[in-house]
Design a protein around this motif. Structure first.
Motif, mmCIF file in Angstrom:
data_model
loop_
_atom_site.group_PDB
_atom_site.id
_atom_site.type_symbol
_atom_site.label_atom_id
_atom_site.label_comp_id
_atom_site.label_asym_id
_atom_site.label_seq_id
_atom_site.Cartn_x
_atom_site.Cartn_y
_atom_site.Cartn_z
ATOM 1 N N ARG A 2 28.758 10.588 10.014
ATOM 2 C CA ARG A 2 27.843 11.043 11.065
ATOM 3 C C ARG A 2 27.381 9.837 11.884
ATOM 4 O O ARG A 2 26.853 8.869 11.331
ATOM 5 C CB ARG A 2 26.652 11.768 10.448
ATOM 6 C CG ARG A 2 25.806 12.509 11.491
ATOM 7 C CD ARG A 2 24.661 13.245 10.841
ATOM 8 N NE ARG A 2 23.894 13.980 11.831
ATOM 9 C CZ ARG A 2 22.641 14.359 11.669
ATOM 10 N NH1 ARG A 2 22.003 14.085 10.547
ATOM 11 N NH2 ARG A 2 22.006 15.030 12.609
ATOM 12 N N ILE A 3 27.577 9.929 13.201
ATOM 13 C CA ILE A 3 27.316 8.809 14.100
ATOM 14 C C ILE A 3 26.334 9.249 15.184
ATOM 15 O O ILE A 3 26.435 10.357 15.724
ATOM 16 C CB ILE A 3 28.632 8.337 14.754
ATOM 17 C CG1 ILE A 3 29.619 7.888 13.674
ATOM 18 C CG2 ILE A 3 28.367 7.213 15.751
ATOM 19 C CD1 ILE A 3 31.051 7.820 14.148
ATOM 20 N N LEU A 4 25.388 8.372 15.497
ATOM 21 C CA LEU A 4 24.489 8.602 16.627
ATOM 22 C C LEU A 4 24.889 7.660 17.759
ATOM 23 O O LEU A 4 24.902 6.442 17.573
ATOM 24 C CB LEU A 4 23.029 8.357 16.228
ATOM 25 C CG LEU A 4 21.999 8.491 17.360
ATOM 26 C CD1 LEU A 4 22.011 9.898 17.941
ATOM 27 C CD2 LEU A 4 20.601 8.130 16.859
ATOM 28 N N GLY A 24 37.656 12.996 13.330
ATOM 29 C CA GLY A 24 37.078 13.658 12.174
ATOM 30 C C GLY A 24 35.620 13.350 11.903
ATOM 31 O O GLY A 24 35.092 13.683 10.839
ATOM 32 N N HIS A 25 34.944 12.725 12.867
ATOM 33 C CA HIS A 25 33.545 12.358 12.680
ATOM 34 C C HIS A 25 32.614 13.303 13.450
ATOM 35 O O HIS A 25 33.031 13.972 14.396
ATOM 36 C CB HIS A 25 33.304 10.923 13.142
ATOM 37 C CG HIS A 25 34.172 9.923 12.473
ATOM 38 N ND1 HIS A 25 34.290 9.830 11.096
ATOM 39 C CD2 HIS A 25 34.988 8.950 12.973
ATOM 40 C CE1 HIS A 25 35.123 8.861 10.784
ATOM 41 N NE2 HIS A 25 35.563 8.308 11.911
ATOM 42 N N THR A 171 24.814 15.785 5.429
ATOM 43 C CA THR A 171 25.917 16.684 5.759
ATOM 44 C C THR A 171 26.970 16.699 4.655
ATOM 45 O O THR A 171 27.045 15.795 3.812
ATOM 46 C CB THR A 171 26.598 16.267 7.068
ATOM 47 O OG1 THR A 171 27.254 15.000 6.883
ATOM 48 C CG2 THR A 171 25.581 16.151 8.205
ATOM 49 N N ARG A 172 27.803 17.723 4.701
ATOM 50 C CA ARG A 172 28.900 17.846 3.736
ATOM 51 C C ARG A 172 29.840 16.638 3.846
ATOM 52 O O ARG A 172 30.300 16.105 2.839
ATOM 53 C CB ARG A 172 29.663 19.141 4.012
ATOM 54 C CG ARG A 172 30.778 19.440 3.019
ATOM 55 C CD ARG A 172 31.389 20.812 3.305
ATOM 56 N NE ARG A 172 32.409 21.139 2.334
ATOM 57 C CZ ARG A 172 33.686 20.767 2.439
ATOM 58 N NH1 ARG A 172 34.058 20.026 3.489
ATOM 59 N NH2 ARG A 172 34.576 21.115 1.517
ATOM 60 N N THR A 173 30.103 16.206 5.082
ATOM 61 C CA THR A 173 30.975 15.044 5.292
ATOM 62 C C THR A 173 30.389 13.795 4.647
ATOM 63 O O THR A 173 31.109 13.015 4.005
ATOM 64 C CB THR A 173 31.183 14.801 6.797
ATOM 65 O OG1 THR A 173 31.812 15.945 7.379
ATOM 66 C CG2 THR A 173 32.046 13.571 7.042
ATOM 67 N N MET A 174 29.101 13.597 4.788
ATOM 68 C CA MET A 174 28.442 12.436 4.189
ATOM 69 C C MET A 174 28.551 12.480 2.667
ATOM 70 O O MET A 174 28.793 11.452 2.018
ATOM 71 C CB MET A 174 26.981 12.388 4.619
ATOM 72 C CG MET A 174 26.787 12.082 6.090
ATOM 73 S SD MET A 174 25.121 12.462 6.684
ATOM 74 C CE MET A 174 24.149 11.342 5.677
ATOM 75 N N LEU A 175 28.383 13.659 2.088
ATOM 76 C CA LEU A 175 28.475 13.784 0.631
ATOM 77 C C LEU A 175 29.895 13.528 0.143
ATOM 78 O O LEU A 175 30.096 12.869 -0.884
ATOM 79 C CB LEU A 175 28.009 15.176 0.196
ATOM 80 C CG LEU A 175 26.511 15.454 0.381
ATOM 81 C CD1 LEU A 175 26.192 16.905 0.058
ATOM 82 C CD2 LEU A 175 25.670 14.524 -0.488
#
Length: 225
Positions: A2-4, A24-25, A171-175
């Motif tokens: 996850r990117i800001l 994919g981010h 998020t699911r991606t972070m996990l």
């Protein structure tokens, strides 16, 4: 990941956000410095990409405020201000990397990925606590309301990530990246399965839930509100 991305040039923002999504981010885009700082402090991001010239608050001030608040999220400055003194100023303000416009997206992506791979700063914390849930990081024990909870190693790591991000959405991606070291979506329900097991151990026997599902986004662990 996850990117800001905090950038007030719409064409650049659209180009980068589209490229990161294709890689994919998840990329959140904001155009205002003060708004960017607010979200960087409130949410959990893996990397921040920050322009120096922003409305309300410039990028240098944003990153200085972020570091003063104790947030160690890696920051890549993306800016047209590219002199040697400017680069030094950006790094001394708390930036981790510096990329000058115009730029190749492939280089930006490589730099973002490299920042995300850096090990987190060593923390001296020995325990985490949310409400009556306590985690002993040295003995690797978890207790709630004085009752010890037996967790498998992966469950322990999953809970640790959630507790370190108390009140923020993970998020699911972070996990997948932080617990399983997956840098791609394996197209399985491994996250959902482990979250269900974790909820059965830390929530159901105690009546008051701490673990909350944020529909279509991820999960958040926090005390009752």
């Amino acid at each position: 990941m996850r990117i800001l991305f905090i950038e007030d040039d719409n064409k650049t923002a659209e180009r980068v956000a589209r490229g990161l999504a294709e890689a994919g981010h998840v990329c959140d885009v904001l155009t205002d410095g003060e708004d960017g700082l607010f979200h960087a402090l409130r949410e959990s991001y893996d990397v921040l990409v920050v322009d120096r010239m922003l409305p309300s608050m410039d990028g240098l001030s944003l990153v200085r405020s972020l570091r003063a608040a104790g947030r160690k999220t890696p920051v890549l400055f993306l800016t047209s201000v590219g002199g040697i003194d400017d680069r030094v100023e950006g790094l001394e303000a708390g930036g981790d990397d510096y990329l000058v416009k115009p730029f190749a997206f492939s280089e930006l992506l490589a730099r973002v990925n490299a920042l995300a791979r850096r090990p987190p700063p060593v923390s001296e914390q020995t325990a985490l606590q949310v409400a009556d849930l306590r985690m002993d990081l040295i003995r690797r024990r978890v207790m709630r309301g004085g009752t010890e909870i037996e967790l498998q190693p992966r469950e322990f790591t999953l809970l640790e990530v959630l507790m370190r991000n108390e009140g923020r959405v993970v998020t699911r991606t972070m996990l997948l990246e932080r617990v399983w070291d997956f840098h791609f979506d394996p197209k399985t329900s491994v996250v959902e399965t482990h979250m269900s097991r974790l909820r059965a151990k830390i929530d159901r026997p105690f009546g008051t839930p701490l673990l909350h599902t944020v529909r279509n986004v991820g999960y958040s662990l926090h005390a009752p509100r």
